[in-house]
Design a protein around this motif. Structure first.
Motif, short mmCIF file in Angstrom:
data_model
loop_
_atom_site.label_atom_id
_atom_site.label_comp_id
_atom_site.label_asym_id
_atom_site.label_seq_id
_atom_site.Cartn_x
_atom_site.Cartn_y
_atom_site.Cartn_z
N PRO A 1 0.82 -1.22 0.00
CA PRO A 1 0.00 0.00 0.00
C PRO A 1 0.85 1.28 0.00
O PRO A 1 1.42 1.68 1.02
N LEU A 2 0.96 1.87 -1.17
CA LEU A 2 1.76 3.10 -1.36
C LEU A 2 0.79 4.24 -1.63
O LEU A 2 -0.16 4.07 -2.40
N ARG A 3 1.04 5.38 -1.02
CA ARG A 3 0.10 6.49 -1.17
C ARG A 3 0.84 7.82 -1.27
O ARG A 3 2.04 7.92 -0.98
N LEU B 1 3.06 0.41 6.50
CA LEU B 1 3.78 -0.84 6.77
C LEU B 1 2.83 -1.86 7.40
O LEU B 1 2.58 -1.84 8.60
N LEU B 2 2.32 -2.74 6.56
CA LEU B 2 1.33 -3.71 7.05
C LEU B 2 1.93 -4.64 8.10
O LEU B 2 1.28 -5.01 9.07
N ALA B 3 3.21 -5.02 7.90
CA ALA B 3 3.86 -5.89 8.89
C ALA B 3 4.07 -5.14 10.21
O ALA B 3 3.99 -5.74 11.29
N ALA C 1 -3.40 -7.64 6.79
CA ALA C 1 -2.57 -8.29 5.76
C ALA C 1 -3.13 -8.05 4.36
O ALA C 1 -2.40 -8.11 3.37
N PHE C 2 -4.43 -7.80 4.26
CA PHE C 2 -5.04 -7.50 2.96
C PHE C 2 -5.23 -6.00 2.77
O PHE C 2 -6.00 -5.57 1.90
N GLY C 3 -4.55 -5.19 3.55
CA GLY C 3 -4.73 -3.75 3.47
C GLY C 3 -5.99 -3.33 4.22
O GLY C 3 -6.55 -4.11 5.02
N GLU D 1 -7.89 -20.53 -1.05
CA GLU D 1 -6.73 -21.22 -1.63
C GLU D 1 -5.77 -21.70 -0.54
O GLU D 1 -5.25 -22.81 -0.58
N LEU D 2 -5.54 -20.82 0.43
CA LEU D 2 -4.60 -21.17 1.51
C LEU D 2 -5.14 -22.32 2.34
O LEU D 2 -4.41 -23.26 2.66
N GLU D 3 -6.41 -22.25 2.67
CA GLU D 3 -7.00 -23.33 3.47
C GLU D 3 -6.88 -24.66 2.74
O GLU D 3 -6.43 -25.65 3.31
C1 HEM Z 1 -2.59 -14.01 0.41
C2 HEM Z 1 -2.79 -13.44 -0.73
C3 HEM Z 1 -3.02 -11.95 -0.92
C4 HEM Z 1 -2.52 -10.88 -0.20
C5 HEM Z 1 -1.64 -10.91 1.05
C6 HEM Z 1 -3.03 -9.68 -0.83
C7 HEM Z 1 -2.78 -8.39 -0.39
C8 HEM Z 1 -3.33 -7.26 -0.94
C9 HEM Z 1 -3.19 -5.92 -0.41
C10 HEM Z 1 -2.38 -5.56 0.83
C11 HEM Z 1 -3.88 -5.06 -1.20
C12 HEM Z 1 -4.07 -3.55 -1.01
C13 HEM Z 1 -3.09 -2.72 -1.75
C14 HEM Z 1 -3.22 -1.24 -1.46
O1 HEM Z 1 -3.89 -0.83 -0.51
O2 HEM Z 1 -2.60 -0.45 -2.20
C15 HEM Z 1 -4.47 -5.86 -2.26
C16 HEM Z 1 -5.23 -5.36 -3.30
C17 HEM Z 1 -5.69 -6.12 -4.34
N1 HEM Z 1 -5.67 -7.50 -4.44
FE1 HEM Z 1 -4.84 -8.78 -3.13
N2 HEM Z 1 -3.79 -10.05 -1.91
C18 HEM Z 1 -3.82 -11.42 -1.99
C19 HEM Z 1 -4.49 -12.19 -2.92
C20 HEM Z 1 -5.23 -11.70 -3.97
C21 HEM Z 1 -5.95 -12.51 -4.93
C22 HEM Z 1 -6.06 -14.03 -4.90
C23 HEM Z 1 -6.50 -11.63 -5.85
C24 HEM Z 1 -7.36 -11.90 -7.07
C25 HEM Z 1 -7.45 -13.02 -7.70
C26 HEM Z 1 -6.13 -10.28 -5.44
C27 HEM Z 1 -6.47 -9.14 -6.11
C28 HEM Z 1 -6.26 -7.86 -5.63
C29 HEM Z 1 -6.69 -6.66 -6.35
C30 HEM Z 1 -7.38 -6.62 -7.71
C31 HEM Z 1 -6.33 -5.57 -5.52
C32 HEM Z 1 -6.57 -4.09 -5.81
C33 HEM Z 1 -7.79 -3.62 -5.08
C34 HEM Z 1 -8.07 -2.14 -5.18
O3 HEM Z 1 -7.17 -1.35 -5.46
O4 HEM Z 1 -9.23 -1.76 -4.97
N3 HEM Z 1 -5.36 -10.36 -4.30
N4 HEM Z 1 -4.13 -7.20 -2.07
#
Ligand code: HEM
Length: 401
Positions: free
Chosen positions: A290-292, A314-316, A342-344, A359-361
């Motif tokens: 996540p860069l801003r 810094l997500l970690a 971890a997913f933002g 997938e992970l599970e």
């Molecule tokens: C463990 C696996 C994954 C992790 C840790 C992860 C992590 C992240 C994070 C941190 C962001 C936010 C980035 C930001 O704020 O700038 C993000 C965005 C995104 N991820 Fe994931 N991701 C994972 C798996 C996936 C999968 C499987 C897909 C699709 C098949 C995916 C598609 C996307 C997309 C399209 C975005 C952009 C969303 C947006 O900007 O609105 N990711 N991911």
């Protein structure tokens, strides 16, 4: 309030332990929570390391993800230039960002992802059959982790699976901080060429896949152009593949290192969903994705990030913040209230998170069940980690069984 004029530290900061945030993040959180850093591009930016600040930053509408802004804190010159050219929607702002995100959201709902479980399980079993039949020692990253993440995305999008190695190469180049703009453009150009052929095919003959759905619902009615569709598919592949590959591989290494955790999962398979979230938190592989840029002056922890400066969440750092998580370095599959980032967080929070969890599970559960004798084939000290990639992970992991 303004900020101390300390010398900026070099960023990114390397991890010592692969299963934790870099040790220095703890110092940053207590002493310099909004720290001035120098990036490999020689640009300067701010790095935010506390959980509350990271969430505040990522949900602040005065913060921009637009990669065209001059101080956008890309960690490599290649990403900055190619990003400005291809404009993946992850690096755009509303209303443009909202439009593309809405296109993808219906495909990634909890309900739709749940319905994919049998297909994901079948794919994982098939890949494991292949790995076991070929015999060890083998590189687990390519034979299993990468094969699973790539096959699932290919299945979802409707891309023929013979392209597995091709995707691996594309993501390796486009996700590397050391790639030049030309290398990134060339890799993405190859990917877009393949996707353009598939789009043309699906225009003629739609199937039951994501490309067909996007073509029918958005391209044909004229809501998006072919280039915009290409960029959206490209970022979905890139964002979803490398991250999931890294999580499967690193989680497996952690479980091999910690047999007591593996035993716990074998005793009680119902722990798996909580275990996956705990692994996501602990490993935080997408640490500085996540860069801003601050569009206005923004105050965090009493410090000001001035307007137009780049800022990195810094997500970690957030996921190991003791103010939010008790004993954050402990891997605890019974942790409650595990609201990790971890997913933002905020409007860019990962679109594919439900699919990633699934997938992970499936990948970890199937491995533990079917290959109880899995073990490292090489020297543990020789395991090579990816320090120069947008996603932290493993270069290679030699295993046998
Ligand atoms: C463990 C696996 C994954 C992790 C840790 C992860 C992590 C992240 C994070 C941190 C962001 C936010 C980035 C930001 O704020 O700038 C993000 C965005 C995104 N991820 Fe994931 N991701 C994972 C798996 C996936 C999968 C499987 C897909 C699709 C098949 C995916 C598609 C996307 C997309 C399209 C975005 C952009 C969303 C947006 O900007 O609105 N990711 N991911």
């Amino acid at each position: 309030m303004s900020t101390p004029a300390s010398t900026p530290r070099d960023f990114p900061i390397r991890r010592g332990c692969p299963f934790a945030a870099p040790e220095e993040y703890a110092t940053l959180r207590t002493e310099d929570p909004v720290a001035r850093v120098t990036l490999p591009t020689k640009r300067e930016a701010w790095a935010v390391s506390r959980y509350d600040d990271v969430r505040e930053l990522l949900s602040d509408p005065r913060v921009s993800a637009d990669i065209r802004r001059p101080n956008f804190p890309a960690l490599g010159e290649g990403e900055q230039e190619a990003g400005a050219r291809f404009r993946p929607f992850i690096r755009t702002d509303a209303p443009e960002h909202t439009r593309y995100r809405r296109m993808l959201l219906p495909v990634f709902t909890v309900r739709r992802v749940r319905a994919m479980r049998p297909a994901v399980q079948a794919r994982v079993d098939e890949i494991l059959d292949g790995m076991l039949a070929a015999g060890g020692p083998t590189d687990f990253v390519s034979a299993y982790a990468n094969a699973v993440s790539t096959s699932v995305i290919c299945e979802l999008l409707g891309i023929p699976r013979e392209n597995l190695e091709f995707f691996r190469d594309v993501t390796r180049v486009s996700g590397s901080r050391t790639s030049t703009a030309e290398q990134v453009s060339e890799a993405l150009g190859g990917l877009f060429g393949l996707l353009a052929e598939l789009i043309a095919e699906r225009r003629e003959e739609p199937r039951d896949d994501l490309i067909s759905k996007l073509v029918t619902d958005h391209l044909l009615p004229g809501h998006v152009t072919t280039d915009q569709l290409l960029s959206t598919l490209g970022i979905t592949i890139n964002a979803g593949r490398e991250t999931t590959t890294s999580m499967i591989a690193l989680s497996t290494l952690l479980l091999l290192d910690r047999p007591e955790l593996t035993a716990e999962l074998r005793r009680d398979a119902s722990l798996m969903p909580a275990a996956v979230d705990e692994l996501l938190r602990v490993l935080s592989v997408a640490d500085s994705i996540p860069l801003r840029v601050a569009a206005e002056d923004i105050e965090l922890s009493g410090r000001t990030v001035p307007a137009d400066d780049g800022v990195i969440a810094l997500l970690a750092g957030a996921n190991h913040d003791p103010e939010q998580f008790d004993d954050p370095e402990k891997v605890d599959f019974h942790r409650t209230d595990n609201h990790h980032v971890a997913f933002g967080y905020g409007v860019h929070q990962c679109v594919g998170q439900h699919l990633a969890r699934l997938e992970l599970e499936v990948a970890l559960e199937t491995l533990l069940r079917r290959v109880p004798t899995l073990r490292l084939a090489g020297d543990r000290d020789q395991v090579a980690f990816k320090h120069d990639s947008a996603t932290f992970g493993l270069e290679e992991l030699l295993v046998t069984w």
